[in-house]
Design a protein around this motif. Structure first.
Motif, PDB file in Angstrom:
ATOM      1  N   LEU A  43     -17.180  -4.909  -8.172  1.00 63.47           N
ATOM      2  CA  LEU A  43     -15.915  -5.550  -8.526  1.00 63.47           C
ATOM      3  C   LEU A  43     -14.798  -4.513  -8.666  1.00 63.47           C
ATOM      4  CD1 LEU A  43     -14.352  -8.081  -9.408  1.00 63.47           C
ATOM      5  CD2 LEU A  43     -15.060  -7.549 -11.743  1.00 63.47           C
ATOM      6  N   LEU A  44     -15.085  -3.430  -9.326  1.00 63.07           N
ATOM      7  CA  LEU A  44     -14.101  -2.364  -9.485  1.00 63.07           C
ATOM      8  C   LEU A  44     -13.704  -1.770  -8.128  1.00 63.07           C
ATOM      9  CD1 LEU A  44     -12.493  -0.658 -11.475  1.00 63.07           C
ATOM     10  CD2 LEU A  44     -14.423   0.918 -11.583  1.00 63.07           C
ATOM     11  N   GLN A  45     -14.690  -1.592  -7.263  1.00 59.01           N
ATOM     12  CA  GLN A  45     -14.415  -1.071  -5.927  1.00 59.01           C
ATOM     13  C   GLN A  45     -13.512  -2.034  -5.153  1.00 59.01           C
ATOM     14  OE1 GLN A  45     -17.924  -0.702  -3.523  1.00 59.01           O
ATOM     15  NE2 GLN A  45     -16.890   0.427  -1.913  1.00 59.01           N
ATOM     16  N   GLU A  46     -13.780  -3.313  -5.265  1.00 59.87           N
ATOM     17  CA  GLU A  46     -12.963  -4.302  -4.572  1.00 59.87           C
ATOM     18  C   GLU A  46     -11.527  -4.307  -5.095  1.00 59.87           C
ATOM     19  OE1 GLU A  46     -12.886  -9.115  -3.964  1.00 59.87           O
ATOM     20  OE2 GLU A  46     -14.813  -8.131  -4.249  1.00 59.87           O
ATOM     21  N   ILE A  47     -11.369  -4.164  -6.416  1.00 56.27           N
ATOM     22  CA  ILE A  47     -10.030  -4.125  -7.001  1.00 56.27           C
ATOM     23  C   ILE A  47      -9.276  -2.902  -6.504  1.00 56.27           C
ATOM     24  CG2 ILE A  47      -8.773  -3.780  -9.169  1.00 56.27           C
ATOM     25  CD1 ILE A  47     -10.903  -5.569 -10.497  1.00 56.27           C
ATOM     26  N   VAL A  48      -9.952  -1.769  -6.461  1.00 49.84           N
ATOM     27  CA  VAL A  48      -9.298  -0.544  -5.993  1.00 49.84           C
ATOM     28  C   VAL A  48      -8.883  -0.682  -4.537  1.00 49.84           C
ATOM     29  CG1 VAL A  48      -9.708   1.890  -5.452  1.00 49.84           C
ATOM     30  CG2 VAL A  48     -10.365   0.978  -7.680  1.00 49.84           C
ATOM     31  N   ILE A  49      -9.760  -1.227  -3.735  1.00 50.68           N
ATOM     32  CA  ILE A  49      -9.461  -1.351  -2.305  1.00 50.68           C
ATOM     33  C   ILE A  49      -8.318  -2.335  -2.061  1.00 50.68           C
ATOM     34  CG2 ILE A  49     -10.386  -2.223  -0.116  1.00 50.68           C
ATOM     35  CD1 ILE A  49     -13.056  -0.954  -0.892  1.00 50.68           C
ATOM     36  N   THR A  50      -8.299  -3.433  -2.790  1.00 49.10           N
ATOM     37  CA  THR A  50      -7.289  -4.458  -2.507  1.00 49.10           C
ATOM     38  C   THR A  50      -5.970  -4.264  -3.240  1.00 49.10           C
ATOM     39  OG1 THR A  50      -8.204  -5.888  -4.243  1.00 49.10           O
ATOM     40  CG2 THR A  50      -9.000  -6.227  -1.992  1.00 49.10           C
ATOM     41  N   ALA A  51      -5.969  -3.533  -4.338  1.00 50.38           N
ATOM     42  CA  ALA A  51      -4.737  -3.427  -5.115  1.00 50.38           C
ATOM     43  C   ALA A  51      -4.205  -2.008  -5.234  1.00 50.38           C
ATOM     44  CB  ALA A  51      -4.952  -4.015  -6.507  1.00 50.38           C
ATOM     45  N   VAL A  52      -5.041  -1.075  -5.587  1.00 51.98           N
ATOM     46  CA  VAL A  52      -4.571   0.273  -5.898  1.00 51.98           C
ATOM     47  C   VAL A  52      -4.188   1.047  -4.637  1.00 51.98           C
ATOM     48  CG1 VAL A  52      -5.208   2.472  -6.950  1.00 51.98           C
ATOM     49  CG2 VAL A  52      -5.859   0.333  -8.047  1.00 51.98           C
ATOM     50  N   ILE A  53      -5.015   1.022  -3.634  1.00 54.37           N
ATOM     51  CA  ILE A  53      -4.737   1.797  -2.411  1.00 54.37           C
ATOM     52  C   ILE A  53      -3.439   1.337  -1.735  1.00 54.37           C
ATOM     53  CG2 ILE A  53      -5.566   2.322  -0.081  1.00 54.37           C
ATOM     54  CD1 ILE A  53      -8.370   2.555  -1.266  1.00 54.37           C
ATOM     55  N   PRO A  54      -3.202   0.036  -1.552  1.00 54.09           N
ATOM     56  CA  PRO A  54      -1.913  -0.363  -0.958  1.00 54.09           C
ATOM     57  C   PRO A  54      -0.709   0.041  -1.813  1.00 54.09           C
ATOM     58  CG  PRO A  54      -3.475  -2.161  -0.774  1.00 54.09           C
ATOM     59  CD  PRO A  54      -4.115  -1.117  -1.637  1.00 54.09           C
ATOM     60  N   ALA A  55      -0.846  -0.020  -3.131  1.00 50.53           N
ATOM     61  CA  ALA A  55       0.266   0.379  -3.995  1.00 50.53           C
ATOM     62  C   ALA A  55       0.556   1.868  -3.860  1.00 50.53           C
ATOM     63  CB  ALA A  55      -0.051   0.029  -5.449  1.00 50.53           C
ATOM     64  N   VAL A  56      -0.488   2.677  -3.840  1.00 54.41           N
ATOM     65  CA  VAL A  56      -0.303   4.125  -3.672  1.00 54.41           C
ATOM     66  C   VAL A  56       0.287   4.423  -2.295  1.00 54.41           C
ATOM     67  CG1 VAL A  56      -1.537   6.327  -3.477  1.00 54.41           C
ATOM     68  CG2 VAL A  56      -2.069   4.756  -5.344  1.00 54.41           C
ATOM     69  N   ALA A  57      -0.187   3.725  -1.282  1.00 54.26           N
ATOM     70  CA  ALA A  57       0.356   3.927   0.069  1.00 54.26           C
ATOM     71  C   ALA A  57       1.831   3.540   0.128  1.00 54.26           C
ATOM     72  CB  ALA A  57      -0.443   3.113   1.079  1.00 54.26           C
ATOM     73  N   ALA A  58       2.208   2.475  -0.555  1.00 51.38           N
ATOM     74  CA  ALA A  58       3.619   2.067  -0.565  1.00 51.38           C
ATOM     75  C   ALA A  58       4.489   3.131  -1.228  1.00 51.38           C
ATOM     76  CB  ALA A  58       3.768   0.733  -1.290  1.00 51.38           C
ATOM     77  N   TYR A  59       4.024   3.684  -2.340  1.00 48.62           N
ATOM     78  CA  TYR A  59       4.786   4.747  -3.002  1.00 48.62           C
ATOM     79  C   TYR A  59       4.864   5.992  -2.121  1.00 48.62           C
ATOM     80  CZ  TYR A  59       5.059   2.202  -7.395  1.00 48.62           C
ATOM     81  OH  TYR A  59       5.341   1.275  -8.359  1.00 48.62           O
ATOM     82  N   ALA A  60       3.788   6.321  -1.431  1.00 46.69           N
ATOM     83  CA  ALA A  60       3.791   7.492  -0.541  1.00 46.69           C
ATOM     84  C   ALA A  60       4.767   7.289   0.612  1.00 46.69           C
ATOM     85  CB  ALA A  60       2.389   7.751  -0.012  1.00 46.69           C
ATOM     86  N   ILE A  61       4.783   6.105   1.186  1.00 45.37           N
ATOM     87  CA  ILE A  61       5.708   5.818   2.289  1.00 45.37           C
ATOM     88  C   ILE A  61       7.149   5.888   1.800  1.00 45.37           C
ATOM     89  CG2 ILE A  61       6.512   3.963   3.817  1.00 45.37           C
ATOM     90  CD1 ILE A  61       3.540   3.183   4.134  1.00 45.37           C
ATOM     91  N   GLN A  62       7.402   5.372   0.614  1.00 45.36           N
ATOM     92  CA  GLN A  62       8.756   5.428   0.048  1.00 45.36           C
ATOM     93  C   GLN A  62       9.183   6.879  -0.174  1.00 45.36           C
ATOM     94  OE1 GLN A  62       9.079   3.444  -3.704  1.00 45.36           O
ATOM     95  NE2 GLN A  62      11.296   3.354  -3.634  1.00 45.36           N
ATOM     96  N   ALA A  63       8.283   7.704  -0.659  1.00 51.15           N
ATOM     97  CA  ALA A  63       8.609   9.116  -0.875  1.00 51.15           C
ATOM     98  C   ALA A  63       8.880   9.822   0.443  1.00 51.15           C
ATOM     99  CB  ALA A  63       7.466   9.801  -1.620  1.00 51.15           C
ATOM    100  N   ILE A  64       8.091   9.525   1.461  1.00 46.46           N
ATOM    101  CA  ILE A  64       8.294  10.146   2.776  1.00 46.46           C
ATOM    102  C   ILE A  64       9.640   9.728   3.352  1.00 46.46           C
ATOM    103  CG2 ILE A  64       7.476  10.118   5.171  1.00 46.46           C
ATOM    104  CD1 ILE A  64       4.611  10.021   3.994  1.00 46.46           C
ATOM    105  N   ARG A  65      10.015   8.470   3.177  1.00 46.25           N
ATOM    106  CA  ARG A  65      11.313   8.009   3.683  1.00 46.25           C
ATOM    107  C   ARG A  65      12.470   8.734   3.019  1.00 46.25           C
ATOM    108  NH1 ARG A  65      10.647   1.464   4.168  1.00 46.25           N
ATOM    109  NH2 ARG A  65       9.460   1.499   6.094  1.00 46.25           N
ATOM    110  N   LYS A  66      12.325   9.058   1.746  1.00 46.73           N
ATOM    111  CA  LYS A  66      13.389   9.773   1.043  1.00 46.73           C
ATOM    112  C   LYS A  66      13.465  11.226   1.478  1.00 46.73           C
ATOM    113  CE  LYS A  66      13.615   6.944  -3.082  1.00 46.73           C
ATOM    114  NZ  LYS A  66      13.447   6.898  -4.529  1.00 46.73           N
ATOM    115  N   VAL A  67      12.333  11.836   1.781  1.00 45.94           N
ATOM    116  CA  VAL A  67      12.282  13.256   2.129  1.00 45.94           C
ATOM    117  C   VAL A  67      12.513  13.481   3.617  1.00 45.94           C
ATOM    118  CG1 VAL A  67      10.732  15.259   2.194  1.00 45.94           C
ATOM    119  CG2 VAL A  67      10.801  13.809   0.182  1.00 45.94           C
TER     120      VAL A  67
END
Length: 170
Positions: A43-67
């Motif tokens: 269950l924890l693995q599923e939560i990480v895969i479906t929620a945490v990874i996309p959120a981290v990827a979105a923040y990383a993409i936003q940071a790359i766009r600024k830089v």
């Protein structure tokens, strides 16, 4: 407060089936209940895969766009400088009478500038020349890099080279 309540409700809804399954599969003749950690880990693995990874990827993409614009500008300027240095070194070596350490006369300086611009047109990518400001912009960069005599200036050394460039290249 409502967020905590919703989070607790979501956790209870998710966890209840796992607890119910563990209780239902327990043998009837025992008095102890054993819970396995495997469903919780899944269950924890599923939560990480479906929620945490996309959120981290979105923040990383936003940071790359600024830089990105700053990084692109830095890389472009660096590429133009490298090209200007390379064609200037080539031209100093290719023009008779031009010396690396000494001062260049007006005529030799103009020849070095013209030779450097021609070398860039022949060997460098068009995007690099465009980033330098075209052939005229590159001629100005090379002019600034040269060690010229005291009486050499922009009007008597650089202007004749820019005037000799094709009209489309200025």
């Amino acid at each position: 407060m409502p967020r905590i309540f919703l989070a607790a409700l979501a956790l209870a809804c998710v966890c209840f089936p796992a607890v119910a399954q563990a209780v239902a599969t327990a043998p009837a003749d025992t008095t102890s209940v054993t819970l396995s950690a495997a469903p919780w880990i899944a269950l924890l693995q599923e939560i990480v895969i479906t929620a945490v990874i996309p959120a981290v990827a979105a923040y990383a993409i936003q940071a790359i766009r600024k830089v990105y614009p700053w990084a692109a500008l830095f890389l472009t300027q660096s590429r133009v400088e490298q090209m200007a240095n390379a064609v200037t070194e080539y031209a100093i070596n290719a023009v008779p009478g031009a010396v690396k350490e000494g001062k260049l006369s007006i005529n030799v300086g103009s020849q070095v500038i013209a030779k450097a611009v021609q070398r860039a047109v022949d060997a460098a990518p068009a995007k690099a020349i465009e980033a330098a400001g075209g052939q005229a912009g590159l001629a100005e960069i090379v002019f600034r890099k040269l060690n010229l005599e005291d009486d050499a200036n922009e009007h008597n050394t650089l202007a004749p080279v820019i005037a000799s460039l094709p009209a489309t290249a200025r």
